[in-house]
Write a protein that holds these residues in place. Sequence first.
Motif, PDB file in Angstrom:
ATOM      1  N   ASN A 107     -61.271 -82.769 -19.839  1.00 47.08           N
ATOM      2  CA  ASN A 107     -62.233 -82.694 -18.736  1.00 47.08           C
ATOM      3  C   ASN A 107     -61.866 -83.591 -17.549  1.00 47.08           C
ATOM      4  OD1 ASN A 107     -64.133 -80.738 -18.628  1.00 47.08           O
ATOM      5  ND2 ASN A 107     -65.715 -81.902 -19.669  1.00 47.08           N
ATOM      6  N   ILE A 108     -60.608 -83.883 -17.356  1.00 46.26           N
ATOM      7  CA  ILE A 108     -60.154 -84.669 -16.204  1.00 46.26           C
ATOM      8  C   ILE A 108     -59.936 -83.708 -15.045  1.00 46.26           C
ATOM      9  CG2 ILE A 108     -58.343 -86.168 -15.301  1.00 46.26           C
ATOM     10  CD1 ILE A 108     -57.868 -87.075 -18.233  1.00 46.26           C
ATOM     11  N   PRO A 109     -60.672 -83.884 -13.943  1.00 48.18           N
ATOM     12  CA  PRO A 109     -60.550 -82.955 -12.821  1.00 48.18           C
ATOM     13  C   PRO A 109     -59.109 -82.812 -12.329  1.00 48.18           C
ATOM     14  CG  PRO A 109     -62.424 -84.402 -12.507  1.00 48.18           C
ATOM     15  CD  PRO A 109     -61.660 -84.935 -13.688  1.00 48.18           C
ATOM     16  N   GLY A 110     -58.758 -81.574 -12.016  1.00 52.72           N
ATOM     17  CA  GLY A 110     -57.432 -81.271 -11.504  1.00 52.72           C
ATOM     18  C   GLY A 110     -57.045 -79.852 -11.852  1.00 52.72           C
ATOM     19  N   THR A 111     -55.848 -79.474 -11.452  1.00 52.25           N
ATOM     20  CA  THR A 111     -55.296 -78.162 -11.768  1.00 52.25           C
ATOM     21  C   THR A 111     -54.093 -78.375 -12.667  1.00 52.25           C
ATOM     22  OG1 THR A 111     -56.021 -77.288  -9.627  1.00 52.25           O
ATOM     23  CG2 THR A 111     -54.320 -76.046 -10.789  1.00 52.25           C
ATOM     24  N   ILE A 157     -47.594 -75.071 -20.807  1.00 51.82           N
ATOM     25  CA  ILE A 157     -46.161 -75.312 -20.888  1.00 51.82           C
ATOM     26  C   ILE A 157     -45.342 -74.092 -20.456  1.00 51.82           C
ATOM     27  CG2 ILE A 157     -44.252 -75.809 -22.482  1.00 51.82           C
ATOM     28  CD1 ILE A 157     -46.294 -77.479 -24.103  1.00 51.82           C
ATOM     29  N   CYS A 158     -45.713 -72.896 -20.919  1.00 54.34           N
ATOM     30  CA  CYS A 158     -44.919 -71.709 -20.604  1.00 54.34           C
ATOM     31  C   CYS A 158     -45.274 -71.114 -19.243  1.00 54.34           C
ATOM     32  CB  CYS A 158     -45.056 -70.655 -21.695  1.00 54.34           C
ATOM     33  SG  CYS A 158     -46.690 -69.896 -21.808  1.00 54.34           S
ATOM     34  N   GLY A 159     -46.399 -71.516 -18.674  1.00 51.39           N
ATOM     35  CA  GLY A 159     -46.795 -71.023 -17.362  1.00 51.39           C
ATOM     36  C   GLY A 159     -47.740 -69.839 -17.389  1.00 51.39           C
ATOM     37  N   ARG A 160     -48.175 -69.425 -18.576  1.00 49.50           N
ATOM     38  CA  ARG A 160     -49.089 -68.279 -18.662  1.00 49.50           C
ATOM     39  C   ARG A 160     -50.463 -68.599 -18.073  1.00 49.50           C
ATOM     40  NH1 ARG A 160     -51.258 -65.137 -24.094  1.00 49.50           N
ATOM     41  NH2 ARG A 160     -52.534 -63.620 -22.962  1.00 49.50           N
ATOM     42  N   TYR A 161     -50.987 -69.740 -18.425  1.00 43.26           N
ATOM     43  CA  TYR A 161     -52.344 -70.095 -18.006  1.00 43.26           C
ATOM     44  C   TYR A 161     -52.368 -71.244 -17.015  1.00 43.26           C
ATOM     45  CZ  TYR A 161     -54.111 -67.281 -21.863  1.00 43.26           C
ATOM     46  OH  TYR A 161     -54.405 -66.235 -22.711  1.00 43.26           O
ATOM     47  N   ILE A 162     -53.361 -71.186 -16.146  1.00 44.70           N
ATOM     48  CA  ILE A 162     -53.652 -72.256 -15.205  1.00 44.70           C
ATOM     49  C   ILE A 162     -55.123 -72.579 -15.369  1.00 44.70           C
ATOM     50  CG2 ILE A 162     -53.782 -72.882 -12.759  1.00 44.70           C
ATOM     51  CD1 ILE A 162     -51.579 -70.645 -12.373  1.00 44.70           C
ATOM     52  N   VAL A 163     -55.428 -73.863 -15.466  1.00 52.19           N
ATOM     53  CA  VAL A 163     -56.826 -74.269 -15.597  1.00 52.19           C
ATOM     54  C   VAL A 163     -57.182 -75.165 -14.417  1.00 52.19           C
ATOM     55  CG1 VAL A 163     -56.344 -76.284 -17.057  1.00 52.19           C
ATOM     56  CG2 VAL A 163     -58.595 -75.262 -17.123  1.00 52.19           C
ATOM     57  N   GLU A 164     -58.356 -74.907 -13.871  1.00 50.57           N
ATOM     58  CA  GLU A 164     -58.905 -75.763 -12.820  1.00 50.57           C
ATOM     59  C   GLU A 164     -60.135 -76.445 -13.393  1.00 50.57           C
ATOM     60  OE1 GLU A 164     -59.505 -73.717  -9.093  1.00 50.57           O
ATOM     61  OE2 GLU A 164     -57.685 -72.522  -9.436  1.00 50.57           O
ATOM     62  N   ILE A 165     -60.107 -77.768 -13.399  1.00 54.35           N
ATOM     63  CA  ILE A 165     -61.226 -78.543 -13.918  1.00 54.35           C
ATOM     64  C   ILE A 165     -61.864 -79.280 -12.758  1.00 54.35           C
ATOM     65  CG2 ILE A 165     -61.936 -80.361 -15.519  1.00 54.35           C
ATOM     66  CD1 ILE A 165     -59.415 -79.703 -17.172  1.00 54.35           C
ATOM     67  N   THR A 166     -63.148 -79.053 -12.562  1.00 57.80           N
ATOM     68  CA  THR A 166     -63.881 -79.725 -11.500  1.00 57.80           C
ATOM     69  C   THR A 166     -65.035 -80.511 -12.111  1.00 57.80           C
ATOM     70  OG1 THR A 166     -65.267 -77.767 -11.142  1.00 57.80           O
ATOM     71  CG2 THR A 166     -63.303 -77.980  -9.755  1.00 57.80           C
ATOM     72  N   GLU A 167     -65.606 -81.409 -11.320  1.00 57.80           N
ATOM     73  CA  GLU A 167     -66.681 -82.272 -11.830  1.00 57.80           C
ATOM     74  C   GLU A 167     -68.036 -81.584 -11.889  1.00 57.80           C
ATOM     75  OE1 GLU A 167     -66.782 -86.053  -9.920  1.00 57.80           O
ATOM     76  OE2 GLU A 167     -64.667 -86.417 -10.279  1.00 57.80           O
TER      77      GLU A 167
END
Length: 70
Positions: free
Chosen positions: A51-55, A59-69
């Motif tokens: 849960n640390i904010p950031g993008t 490892i393989c590049g399939r998924y991207i997660v954006e975590i916001t507060e």
Amino acid sequence: MVKIKQTEDKELLDEILKQLKENDYYCPCSLTKTNKDKCLCTKFREVINSNIPGTYECICGRYIVEITED
């Protein structure tokens, strides 16, 4: 808030999905084949659960997660 999406790079995504299928859905970037290496791998789930904010990208590049507060 956590938003997970697949990469928008269609060529990369197709190659990753092909390799996952050939590798019994173990991360194509992993050197081992344990349950923690199955897609979504444990390392990426730990990033999501931190849960640390950031993008972040898996490892393989399939998924991207954006975590916001929010």
